[in-house]
Scaffold this motif. Structure first.
Motif, PDB file in Angstrom:
ATOM      1  N   ARG A 225       4.580  54.703  26.168  1.00 49.69           N
ATOM      2  CA  ARG A 225       4.641  55.341  24.847  1.00 49.69           C
ATOM      3  C   ARG A 225       3.535  54.802  23.942  1.00 49.69           C
ATOM      4  O   ARG A 225       2.920  55.550  23.180  1.00 49.69           O
ATOM      5  CB  ARG A 225       6.019  55.116  24.220  1.00 49.69           C
ATOM      6  N   ASP A 226       3.267  53.482  24.018  1.00 46.56           N
ATOM      7  CA  ASP A 226       2.178  52.898  23.234  1.00 46.56           C
ATOM      8  C   ASP A 226       0.846  53.536  23.613  1.00 46.56           C
ATOM      9  O   ASP A 226       0.023  53.856  22.745  1.00 46.56           O
ATOM     10  CB  ASP A 226       2.091  51.395  23.472  1.00 46.56           C
TER      11      ASP A 226
ATOM     12  N   SER B  13       0.853  63.227  24.419  1.00 49.14           N
ATOM     13  CA  SER B  13       2.288  63.065  24.623  1.00 49.14           C
ATOM     14  C   SER B  13       2.559  62.112  25.789  1.00 49.14           C
ATOM     15  O   SER B  13       1.705  61.910  26.663  1.00 49.14           O
ATOM     16  CB  SER B  13       2.933  64.416  24.924  1.00 49.14           C
TER      17      SER B  13
ATOM     18  N   ARG C 103       0.564  57.080  22.268  1.00 43.37           N
ATOM     19  CA  ARG C 103       0.308  57.092  20.820  1.00 43.37           C
ATOM     20  C   ARG C 103      -1.144  56.717  20.532  1.00 43.37           C
ATOM     21  O   ARG C 103      -1.814  57.350  19.704  1.00 43.37           O
ATOM     22  CB  ARG C 103       1.256  56.110  20.129  1.00 43.37           C
ATOM     23  N   GLU C 104      -1.655  55.711  21.220  1.00 40.65           N
ATOM     24  CA  GLU C 104      -3.034  55.272  21.003  1.00 40.65           C
ATOM     25  C   GLU C 104      -4.034  56.346  21.402  1.00 40.65           C
ATOM     26  O   GLU C 104      -5.069  56.524  20.750  1.00 40.65           O
ATOM     27  CB  GLU C 104      -3.294  53.991  21.815  1.00 40.65           C
TER      28      GLU C 104
END
Length: 212
Positions: free
Chosen positions: A45-46, A54, A49-50
């Motif tokens: 997820r990190d 998705s 986001r970076e």
């Protein structure tokens, strides 16, 4: 129907290029986070986001964190191509110059991909496949050194030092931890590390350290 088919054919290279850009952006984001946060602390997820994508996009491109590290390691060519490396060393027949060339190769590798080597080693503590990548790279490097040292005539290695001992001495001097200590903690330049390695290896391994 024919026009729509041609349109799809025309668009496919564009879609492929976009997919490759997305994969590259994900890989770049993962490298930044793995280096700054560490392997264990970074989640998929990190990374998503970076990279601005998705979570399913990351999984579709690389499957999981281990897949990301595999891709980064492959792209960085962490293990030398032994035949190419040995061919290059054949052009430097003098042992001292061969040692200097080997030190220069290690310097370039650590300068380019030292963060990935440390990442693979860290991840390998919990991921057996990645532990295998790190160990295999070390074995291949030892194999190159063993072949080089075995090609030298008798009397080149200093008295009391055999080939396994020479390989061990090289590994103790030229490794990512020594490089990191000198360049990060001691503020040495990579050029200075390379020069010191070449001189130290000659002193430690050769009967006549100053031989051209």
């Amino acid at each position: 129907m024919e026009e729509r088919s041609e349109a799809r054919s025309y668009d496919s290279p564009r879609r492929l290029a976009q997919a490759n850009r997305t994969r590259a952006e994900i890989a770049d984001a993962a490298r930044r986070l793995f280096v700054s946060q560490g392997w264990a602390a970074t989640t998929v997820r990190d990374v998503a986001r970076e990279a601005g994508v998705s979570v399913p996009t990351v999984y579709a491109a690389y499957q999981n964190k281990t897949g990301l590290v595999w891709a980064l390691a492959d792209a960085a060519d962490l293990s030398a191509d032994p035949p190419r490396m040995l061919a290059e060393l054949d052009r430097e027949p003098a042992p001292a110059r061969q040692l200097a060339a080997m030190a220069a190769y290690d310097r370039r590798l650590f300068e380019r991909a030292g963060d990935l080597i440390l990442l693979v080693r860290e991840a390998g503590r919990t991921e057996p496949d990645l532990d295998g990548v790190y160990r295999q790279a070390r074995r291949e490097a030892d194999g190159i050194r063993r072949q080089v040292f075995s090609s030298w005539p008798g009397g080149v290695l200093r008295q009391g030092l055999d080939i396994p001992g020479a390989v061990d001495s090289y590994a103790a001097l030229c490794n990512i931890d020594v490089y990191t200590t000198l360049t990060v903690e001691r503020a040495w330049t990579p050029d200075r590390v390379e020069q010191w390695w070449g001189e130290a290896l000659s002193r430690e391994l050769l009967t006549r350290p100053d031989s051209p």
